[in-house]
Design an enzyme around this catalytic site. Structure first.
Site, PDB file in Angstrom:
ATOM      1  N   GLY A 180       7.895  26.878  -6.306  1.00 62.09           N
ATOM      2  CA  GLY A 180       8.764  26.753  -7.460  1.00 62.09           C
ATOM      3  C   GLY A 180      10.149  27.249  -7.093  1.00 62.09           C
ATOM      4  O   GLY A 180      10.349  27.869  -6.042  1.00 62.09           O
ATOM      5  N   TYR A 181      11.114  26.978  -7.963  1.00 64.94           N
ATOM      6  CA  TYR A 181      12.512  27.330  -7.695  1.00 64.94           C
ATOM      7  C   TYR A 181      13.027  28.293  -8.749  1.00 64.94           C
ATOM      8  O   TYR A 181      12.987  27.996  -9.940  1.00 64.94           O
ATOM      9  CB  TYR A 181      13.378  26.061  -7.651  1.00 64.94           C
ATOM     10  CG  TYR A 181      13.125  25.273  -6.395  1.00 64.94           C
ATOM     11  CD1 TYR A 181      13.898  25.479  -5.267  1.00 64.94           C
ATOM     12  CD2 TYR A 181      12.061  24.389  -6.316  1.00 64.94           C
ATOM     13  CE1 TYR A 181      13.641  24.790  -4.097  1.00 64.94           C
ATOM     14  CE2 TYR A 181      11.789  23.697  -5.146  1.00 64.94           C
ATOM     15  CZ  TYR A 181      12.588  23.907  -4.044  1.00 64.94           C
ATOM     16  OH  TYR A 181      12.326  23.234  -2.875  1.00 64.94           O
TER      17      TYR A 181
END
Length: 155
Positions: free
Chosen positions: A28-29
């Site tokens: 994820g970011y």
């Protein structure tokens, strides 16, 4: 750490039987702006946080910093990530002296398979196996940070 030089390609043929290693990756970011992406990921039973800078003009070279963190820390950080977790299997496939990392995506990016090769210079020659398709180096819609926002199945 430092500068990363990679070329990216679509995959058009069978590569799985040539792979010497495969690893499931979830990522994820925390930040996905092009100037600085901050990514957390589990890669098998390891966790990492990675910061990447903006690419150069060709898109082949950019700054990268990475540090190993615990899988538990990754799971905690995934809770505050931007929407759109990336789920994929990474295959490592040798071709001559180089190893291609081939990512087969799942979920909203199902059907997309992308190969990357890391080089020591932008003009370094490398073997192009028969399963390698069109080059997409520097085309931002193929970046994981963009696939999170605009998944392949919605193109």
């Amino acid at each position: 750490m430092g500068k990363e030089i990679e070329r990216k390609f679509l995959v058009k043929g069978e590569f799985r039987n040539l792979a010497h290693k495969k690893t499931r990756i979830t990522q994820g970011y925390l930040c996905s702006v092009p100037e600085r992406t901050v990514r957390v990921r589990t890669k098998g039973d390891h966790g990492y946080i990675t910061i990447k800078g903006i690419g150069n003009e060709s898109g082949a070279s950019r700054y990268e910093w990475e540090k190993e963190i615990s899988v538990e820390e990754v799971h905690d950080l995934l809770k505050i990530c931007e929407p759109g977790v990336i789920d994929k299997t990474r295959y490592q496939v040798k071709a001559g002296p180089h190893t291609f990392e081939v990512d087969e995506f799942y979920g909203e990016n199902q059907g997309l398979i992308v190969a990357e090769v890391e080089l020591s210079s932008e003009d370094e020659n490398f073997e192009k196996p028969g399963w390698l398709g069109e080059e997409v180096t520097g085309i931002t819609k193929y970046y994981n940070s963009m696939l999170m926002k605009h998944p392949f199945t919605k193109w």
